[in-house]
Design a protein around this motif. Structure first.
Motif, PDB file in Angstrom:
ATOM      1  N   GLU A  34      35.023  39.290  45.193  1.00 30.09           N
ATOM      2  CA  GLU A  34      34.642  40.582  45.910  1.00 30.09           C
ATOM      3  C   GLU A  34      33.223  40.965  45.267  1.00 30.09           C
ATOM      4  OE1 GLU A  34      37.689  43.339  46.248  1.00 30.09           O
ATOM      5  OE2 GLU A  34      38.768  41.952  47.698  1.00 30.09           O
ATOM      6  N   ARG A  35      32.441  41.687  46.023  1.00 30.63           N
ATOM      7  CA  ARG A  35      31.290  42.458  45.439  1.00 30.63           C
ATOM      8  C   ARG A  35      30.205  41.534  45.110  1.00 30.63           C
ATOM      9  NH1 ARG A  35      34.786  45.779  41.551  1.00 30.63           N
ATOM     10  NH2 ARG A  35      35.156  47.704  42.562  1.00 30.63           N
ATOM     11  N   LEU A  36      30.129  40.361  45.822  1.00 29.48           N
ATOM     12  CA  LEU A  36      28.936  39.475  45.782  1.00 29.48           C
ATOM     13  C   LEU A  36      27.922  39.663  46.807  1.00 29.48           C
ATOM     14  CD1 LEU A  36      30.856  36.103  45.131  1.00 29.48           C
ATOM     15  CD2 LEU A  36      29.849  37.790  43.469  1.00 29.48           C
ATOM     16  N   VAL A  37      26.882  39.878  46.487  1.00 30.79           N
ATOM     17  CA  VAL A  37      25.907  39.973  47.425  1.00 30.79           C
ATOM     18  C   VAL A  37      24.919  38.633  47.690  1.00 30.79           C
ATOM     19  CG1 VAL A  37      23.642  41.202  48.177  1.00 30.79           C
ATOM     20  CG2 VAL A  37      25.595  42.353  47.162  1.00 30.79           C
ATOM     21  N   ALA A  41      25.235  42.190  36.740  1.00 24.57           N
ATOM     22  CA  ALA A  41      25.881  42.294  35.130  1.00 24.57           C
ATOM     23  C   ALA A  41      26.157  43.853  35.203  1.00 24.57           C
ATOM     24  CB  ALA A  41      24.594  41.864  34.393  1.00 24.57           C
ATOM     25  N   GLY A  42      27.103  44.116  34.469  1.00 20.34           N
ATOM     26  CA  GLY A  42      27.519  45.571  34.416  1.00 20.34           C
ATOM     27  C   GLY A  42      28.729  45.807  35.217  1.00 20.34           C
ATOM     28  N   LYS A  43      28.711  45.058  36.364  1.00 23.71           N
ATOM     29  CA  LYS A  43      29.969  45.506  37.385  1.00 23.71           C
ATOM     30  C   LYS A  43      31.163  44.584  36.977  1.00 23.71           C
ATOM     31  CE  LYS A  43      27.524  47.559  40.496  1.00 23.71           C
ATOM     32  NZ  LYS A  43      27.839  49.294  40.865  1.00 23.71           N
ATOM     33  N   SER A  44      32.310  45.161  37.422  1.00 28.17           N
ATOM     34  CA  SER A  44      33.417  44.588  37.294  1.00 28.17           C
ATOM     35  C   SER A  44      33.580  43.310  38.253  1.00 28.17           C
ATOM     36  CB  SER A  44      34.699  45.475  37.347  1.00 28.17           C
ATOM     37  OG  SER A  44      34.663  45.859  38.746  1.00 28.17           O
ATOM     38  N   LEU A  45      34.319  42.391  37.674  1.00 27.88           N
ATOM     39  CA  LEU A  45      34.403  41.130  38.683  1.00 27.88           C
ATOM     40  C   LEU A  45      35.966  41.084  38.992  1.00 27.88           C
ATOM     41  CD1 LEU A  45      33.546  38.243  39.397  1.00 27.88           C
ATOM     42  CD2 LEU A  45      34.635  37.560  37.144  1.00 27.88           C
ATOM     43  N   ARG A  46      35.861  41.128  40.402  1.00 30.33           N
ATOM     44  CA  ARG A  46      37.179  41.346  41.134  1.00 30.33           C
ATOM     45  C   ARG A  46      37.360  40.290  42.023  1.00 30.33           C
ATOM     46  NH1 ARG A  46      38.095  46.831  44.361  1.00 30.33           N
ATOM     47  NH2 ARG A  46      38.164  47.571  42.298  1.00 30.33           N
ATOM     48  N   TYR A  47      38.586  39.627  42.184  1.00 28.70           N
ATOM     49  CA  TYR A  47      38.923  38.421  43.091  1.00 28.70           C
ATOM     50  C   TYR A  47      40.507  38.504  43.515  1.00 28.70           C
ATOM     51  CZ  TYR A  47      40.449  36.607  38.395  1.00 28.70           C
ATOM     52  OH  TYR A  47      41.130  36.495  37.375  1.00 28.70           O
ATOM     53  N   ARG A  48      40.567  38.070  44.725  1.00 29.17           N
ATOM     54  CA  ARG A  48      41.928  38.058  45.371  1.00 29.17           C
ATOM     55  C   ARG A  48      42.038  36.484  45.562  1.00 29.17           C
ATOM     56  NH1 ARG A  48      43.304  41.896  50.340  1.00 29.17           N
ATOM     57  NH2 ARG A  48      43.639  43.109  48.499  1.00 29.17           N
ATOM     58  N   VAL A  49      43.358  36.215  45.214  1.00 30.67           N
ATOM     59  CA  VAL A  49      44.009  34.982  45.586  1.00 30.67           C
ATOM     60  C   VAL A  49      45.340  35.104  46.496  1.00 30.67           C
ATOM     61  CG1 VAL A  49      45.094  32.943  44.274  1.00 30.67           C
ATOM     62  CG2 VAL A  49      43.195  34.058  43.393  1.00 30.67           C
ATOM     63  N   THR A  50      45.389  34.167  47.433  1.00 25.30           N
ATOM     64  CA  THR A  50      46.601  34.019  48.336  1.00 25.30           C
ATOM     65  C   THR A  50      47.391  32.804  47.991  1.00 25.30           C
ATOM     66  OG1 THR A  50      44.982  35.197  49.969  1.00 25.30           O
ATOM     67  CG2 THR A  50      47.302  34.196  50.623  1.00 25.30           C
ATOM     68  N   GLU A  79      41.143  42.145  38.222  1.00 28.05           N
ATOM     69  CA  GLU A  79      39.951  42.709  38.234  1.00 28.05           C
ATOM     70  C   GLU A  79      39.496  42.362  36.620  1.00 28.05           C
ATOM     71  OE1 GLU A  79      37.305  46.899  39.270  1.00 28.05           O
ATOM     72  OE2 GLU A  79      39.486  46.630  39.409  1.00 28.05           O
ATOM     73  N   ILE A  80      38.261  42.127  36.466  1.00 28.28           N
ATOM     74  CA  ILE A  80      37.868  42.255  34.843  1.00 28.28           C
ATOM     75  C   ILE A  80      36.825  43.023  34.796  1.00 28.28           C
ATOM     76  CG2 ILE A  80      36.759  40.850  33.278  1.00 28.28           C
ATOM     77  CD1 ILE A  80      37.901  38.205  34.860  1.00 28.28           C
ATOM     78  N   LEU A  81      36.905  44.201  34.037  1.00 22.00           N
ATOM     79  CA  LEU A  81      35.947  45.321  33.978  1.00 22.00           C
ATOM     80  C   LEU A  81      34.811  44.705  33.024  1.00 22.00           C
ATOM     81  CD1 LEU A  81      38.322  48.150  33.300  1.00 22.00           C
ATOM     82  CD2 LEU A  81      37.276  47.669  35.219  1.00 22.00           C
ATOM     83  N   ASP A  82      33.669  44.383  33.599  1.00 19.77           N
ATOM     84  CA  ASP A  82      32.504  44.210  32.826  1.00 19.77           C
ATOM     85  C   ASP A  82      32.690  43.134  31.876  1.00 19.77           C
ATOM     86  OD1 ASP A  82      29.954  43.757  31.975  1.00 19.77           O
ATOM     87  OD2 ASP A  82      30.030  45.701  30.920  1.00 19.77           O
ATOM     88  N   PRO A  83      32.812  41.654  32.577  1.00 23.40           N
ATOM     89  CA  PRO A  83      33.066  40.646  31.464  1.00 23.40           C
ATOM     90  C   PRO A  83      31.988  40.587  30.625  1.00 23.40           C
ATOM     91  CG  PRO A  83      32.455  39.841  33.695  1.00 23.40           C
ATOM     92  CD  PRO A  83      32.694  41.436  33.945  1.00 23.40           C
ATOM     93  N   TYR A 110      28.005  30.745  37.114  1.00 26.07           N
ATOM     94  CA  TYR A 110      29.459  30.620  36.715  1.00 26.07           C
ATOM     95  C   TYR A 110      30.361  29.891  37.774  1.00 26.07           C
ATOM     96  CZ  TYR A 110      28.134  33.491  33.023  1.00 26.07           C
ATOM     97  OH  TYR A 110      27.140  33.908  31.639  1.00 26.07           O
ATOM     98  N   THR A 111      31.383  29.252  37.343  1.00 23.97           N
ATOM     99  CA  THR A 111      32.485  28.539  38.222  1.00 23.97           C
ATOM    100  C   THR A 111      33.815  29.225  37.714  1.00 23.97           C
ATOM    101  OG1 THR A 111      32.812  26.628  37.014  1.00 23.97           O
ATOM    102  CG2 THR A 111      31.231  26.699  38.628  1.00 23.97           C
ATOM    103  N   CYS A 112      34.707  29.139  38.767  1.00 25.65           N
ATOM    104  CA  CYS A 112      36.201  29.587  38.314  1.00 25.65           C
ATOM    105  C   CYS A 112      37.150  28.422  38.740  1.00 25.65           C
ATOM    106  CB  CYS A 112      36.435  30.642  39.249  1.00 25.65           C
ATOM    107  SG  CYS A 112      35.599  32.155  39.218  1.00 25.65           S
TER     108      CYS A 112
END
Length: 422
Positions: A283-286, A292-301, A347-351, A358-360
């Motif tokens: 989430e929060r990708l444009v 940078a400075g934003k938290s990284l949030r992701y959802r896994v089903t 959610e990762i607060l400001d990694p 980067y890849t996941c």
């Protein structure tokens, strides 16, 4: 310039689909009957699979060369051809020097013999005299760490003990060429570090190492050059970091921050799956970018195959050269019923990562740290540099709930800059 110790010229390997081979002995009657059956079935089983197609490369003495690629790319088949375990369908391989191979657990050891006896047996296979093996014996045993079980038949060894001894023998019996497949994944972290150090030492002594691994960090640290395999072909040969970047670009599953995980091939080390990773979304990708400075949030089903009391989601984030730069954990404590979909938000607060790509990778773990499912390089995102605001202006960051002040001597810039090359 020194002559290559390995010369590979347009080698190909073809397997026929629909045919089966057996290690059993057959009577003449069985053989004739089998010929008749194969002749009748020929129209249905005429398919072919090319595990290798026109692969060409050279390796110089003292080079430590990595071989990377996704599962089924032809890496293991290539090593089997180089190790003379299987013959190529076409092409030529020239090896100048003694070859030691460690391709899979069990290769080269006689299960009924003890560890001590197998050390000497392997030395004979490599063309060494007994006195030469005896001179290296203590080093091999010390490196392997199986002193207590040295006079035990290796069929009673665990897979980790087996690999420890096999690698110790292969690395210490003075091979000119050492060929190592992904079997090191069986060992613990301490032993893997010892193995990487031993391979590095062999390279510095002028010996040649071919190393296959899915561990991009190990490939980057150990090798200077890589072959990138894809569908049986060598699609790139060059500096390791460039090869790793191309590998990630070829295997990343999404540019949009969303990915269907159900059809992705799982890693070879994964056993029976009790959970299915179905979908991942950042989430929060444009336009595939995160500031940078934003938290990284992701959802896994996910969906459970059997009744599961809960699971832990381990997320590893890799830089563009394959190096892991961060790990996050998310816990789903409620039980999962078979077939029911559940979602987990992390959610990762400001990694705090530097700007770049980067890849996941995701691994679902159940009780006892047993892997239930795993997928690698399924998403990627570009982290952009923070926005520079004019002096006196500030930005409210809702992720943290506090005021973020930034002083800057530059005018504002566009936070999404596709042309930026970190």
């Amino acid at each position: 310039m020194s002559r290559p110790v390995i010369e590979v010229r347009e080698i190909s390997k073809r397997y026929r689909l629909g045919t089966a081979s057996s290690g059993q002995f057959h009577t003449l009657r069985d053989t004739l009957g089998g010929l008749f059956k194969r002749r009748k079935a020929a129209p249905e089983n005429a398919g072919e699979f090319w595990a290798l197609r026109d692969v060409t490369f050279d390796v110089l003495p003292g080079e430590v060369v990595g071989i990377i690629g996704s599962n089924g790319a032809g890496k293991s088949t290539l090593l089997k051809v180089l190790s003379r375990i299987t013959e190529p369908t076409g092409g030529e391989v020239v090896l100048r020097g003694r070859v030691a191979s460690l391709l899979e657990v069990g290769t080269g050891f006689h299960p009924e013999l003890t560890g001590r006896e197998n050390i000497f047996l392997n030395g004979v296979v490599l063309g060494m005299k007994r006195a030469e093996v005896a001179r290296k014996f203590d080093e091999i045993v010390a490196f392997s760490g199986v002193e207590k079980f040295l006079d035990t038949p290796v069929k009673r060894y665990s897979s980790g003990m087996y690999v420890r001894l096999a690698f110790a023998v292969a690395a210490h019996l003075d091979p000119e060429i050492l060929i190592v497949d992904e079997v090191l994944a069986v060992g613990d972290a301490e032993f893997q570090e010892k193995c990487l150090g031993a391979m590095s030492r062999l390279g510095s002594e002028g010996r040649t190492v071919l190393f296959v691994s899915h561990n991009m960090a190990a490939i980057s640290n150990l090798t200077s050059r890589c072959l990138l395999m894809d569908t049986g072909r060598c699609v790139f040969s060059g500096p390791s970091d460039d090869a790793i970047e191309k590998y990630i670009e070829r295997n990343v599953r999404s540019d949009s921050g969303e990915c269907d995980l159900s059809g992705i091939r799982r890693p070879s080390w994964l056993g029976e799956r009790t959970i299915d990773l179905l979908e991942a979304r950042l989430e929060r990708l444009v336009g595939g970018h995160l500031r940078a400075g934003k938290s990284l949030r992701y959802r896994v089903t996910v969906s459970a195959r059997t009744e599961v009391p809960g699971f832990l989601l381990v997320t590893t984030i890799h830089a563009r050269n394959g190096q892991p730069v961060g790990t996050a954990f998310g816990r789903h404590s409620a039980p999962l019923a078979p077939g029911k979909k559940e979602t987990l938000d992390v959610e990762i607060l400001d990694p705090g990562f530097a700007p770049g790509r980067y890849t996941c990778s995701f691994v679902a773990v159940t009780s006892g740290w047993s892997p239930a499912d795993a997928v690698h390089n399924v998403l990627h995102f570009d982290l952009q540099a923070p926005v520079r605001l004019p002096e006196g202006q500030h930005e409210w960051n809702p992720d943290w709930g506090n005021l973020l002040l930034e002083q800057a001597d530059k005018p504002p810039v566009n936070p999404v800059n596709p042309q930026m090359d970190p």
